[in-house]
Design a protein around this motif. Structure first.
Motif, PDB file in Angstrom:
ATOM      1  N   THR A 197      -4.315  -9.060  29.477  1.00  0.00           N
ATOM      2  CA  THR A 197      -5.707  -8.886  29.053  1.00  0.00           C
ATOM      3  C   THR A 197      -6.034  -7.492  28.531  1.00  0.00           C
ATOM      4  N   GLY A 198      -5.268  -6.488  28.975  1.00  0.00           N
ATOM      5  CA  GLY A 198      -5.620  -5.108  28.665  1.00  0.00           C
ATOM      6  C   GLY A 198      -6.654  -4.540  29.613  1.00  0.00           C
ATOM      7  N   TRP A 199      -7.019  -5.287  30.665  1.00  0.00           N
ATOM      8  CA  TRP A 199      -7.995  -4.847  31.654  1.00  0.00           C
ATOM      9  C   TRP A 199      -7.256  -4.136  32.784  1.00  0.00           C
ATOM     10  N   PRO A 200      -7.847  -3.115  33.387  1.00  0.00           N
ATOM     11  CA  PRO A 200      -7.139  -2.350  34.423  1.00  0.00           C
ATOM     12  C   PRO A 200      -7.156  -3.018  35.797  1.00  0.00           C
ATOM     13  N   ASP A 232      -1.215  -4.894  49.035  1.00  0.00           N
ATOM     14  CA  ASP A 232      -2.567  -5.329  49.397  1.00  0.00           C
ATOM     15  C   ASP A 232      -2.664  -6.854  49.331  1.00  0.00           C
ATOM     16  N   ASP A 233      -3.514  -7.418  50.173  1.00  0.00           N
ATOM     17  CA  ASP A 233      -3.728  -8.867  50.202  1.00  0.00           C
ATOM     18  C   ASP A 233      -4.716  -9.338  49.140  1.00  0.00           C
ATOM     19  N   GLU A 234      -5.494  -8.413  48.585  1.00  0.00           N
ATOM     20  CA  GLU A 234      -6.447  -8.718  47.514  1.00  0.00           C
ATOM     21  C   GLU A 234      -6.339  -7.628  46.458  1.00  0.00           C
ATOM     22  N   VAL A 235      -6.218  -8.038  45.194  1.00  0.00           N
ATOM     23  CA  VAL A 235      -6.117  -7.076  44.099  1.00  0.00           C
ATOM     24  C   VAL A 235      -7.005  -7.567  42.957  1.00  0.00           C
ATOM     25  N   LEU A 236      -7.811  -6.655  42.427  1.00  0.00           N
ATOM     26  CA  LEU A 236      -8.769  -6.993  41.376  1.00  0.00           C
ATOM     27  C   LEU A 236      -8.330  -6.434  40.026  1.00  0.00           C
ATOM     28  N   VAL A 237      -8.362  -7.294  39.006  1.00  0.00           N
ATOM     29  CA  VAL A 237      -8.248  -6.851  37.618  1.00  0.00           C
ATOM     30  C   VAL A 237      -9.681  -6.795  37.109  1.00  0.00           C
ATOM     31  N   GLU A 238     -10.116  -5.602  36.717  1.00  0.00           N
ATOM     32  CA  GLU A 238     -11.511  -5.369  36.343  1.00  0.00           C
ATOM     33  C   GLU A 238     -11.743  -5.695  34.874  1.00  0.00           C
ATOM     34  N   ALA A 239     -12.583  -6.679  34.641  1.00  0.00           N
ATOM     35  CA  ALA A 239     -12.928  -7.092  33.277  1.00  0.00           C
ATOM     36  C   ALA A 239     -14.135  -6.293  32.793  1.00  0.00           C
ATOM     37  N   PRO A 240     -14.272  -6.165  31.470  1.00  0.00           N
ATOM     38  CA  PRO A 240     -15.464  -5.487  30.946  1.00  0.00           C
ATOM     39  C   PRO A 240     -16.707  -6.343  31.189  1.00  0.00           C
ATOM     40  N   ALA A 241     -17.791  -5.702  31.595  1.00  0.00           N
ATOM     41  CA  ALA A 241     -19.047  -6.430  31.853  1.00  0.00           C
ATOM     42  C   ALA A 241     -19.495  -7.121  30.573  1.00  0.00           C
ATOM     43  N   PRO A 242     -20.027  -8.298  30.655  1.00  0.00           N
ATOM     44  CA  PRO A 242     -20.370  -9.081  31.835  1.00  0.00           C
ATOM     45  C   PRO A 242     -19.293 -10.101  32.227  1.00  0.00           C
TER      46      PRO A 242
END
Length: 124
Positions: A24-27, A36-46
């Motif tokens: 995706t190119g998202w960090p 970690d048991d939970e990892v988030l890929v942060e998408a651009p809002a919204p």
């Protein structure tokens, strides 16, 4: 109501988040680390983020929900080649001789997703 995350069960959240970050190119969130048991890929809002959560059981059947991606910079075929080079596997090819259709890929843990036609793919 606002959709915050799309949550994906997996065996290795950090590794799978890394794959999807490259796709995706998202960090990957700065607070998340290997193991970690939970990892988030942060998408651009919204757009909702992709949240990967460790579960003990392996994937055994077809996904009930999957992503349909549309390339914005590359053709569908170029995008499929790029994602396969990142570690995805070709699952089903629904491209037609006229250049239409889609491709179903599997991420490194076997989750199905599709790449549809965006920018026209030249025929021939």
């Amino acid at each position: 109501m606002l959709l915050r995350h799309v949550t994906i069960d997996c065996a290795d959240p950090y590794e799978l988040a890394g794959f999807w970050s490259k796709v995706t190119g998202w960090p990957v969130s700065d607070v998340d680390k290997p193991g970690d048991d939970e990892v988030l890929v942060e998408a651009p809002a919204p757009v909702p983020g992709l949240l990967f959560i460790r579960v003990p059981e392996a994937k055994t059947v077809k996904n009930r929900v999957h992503f349909d991606w549309v390339p914005t910079e590359l053709t569908r075929d170029e995008e499929v080649e790029r994602i396969v080079a990142l570690g995805a596997k070709l699952h089903e090819d629904h491209r037609t001789a006229e250049g239409r259709g889609w491709v179903t890929l599997l991420d490194p843990e076997g989750n199905e997703f599709c790449v549809e036609q965006g920018k026209p793919t030249p025929v021939g």
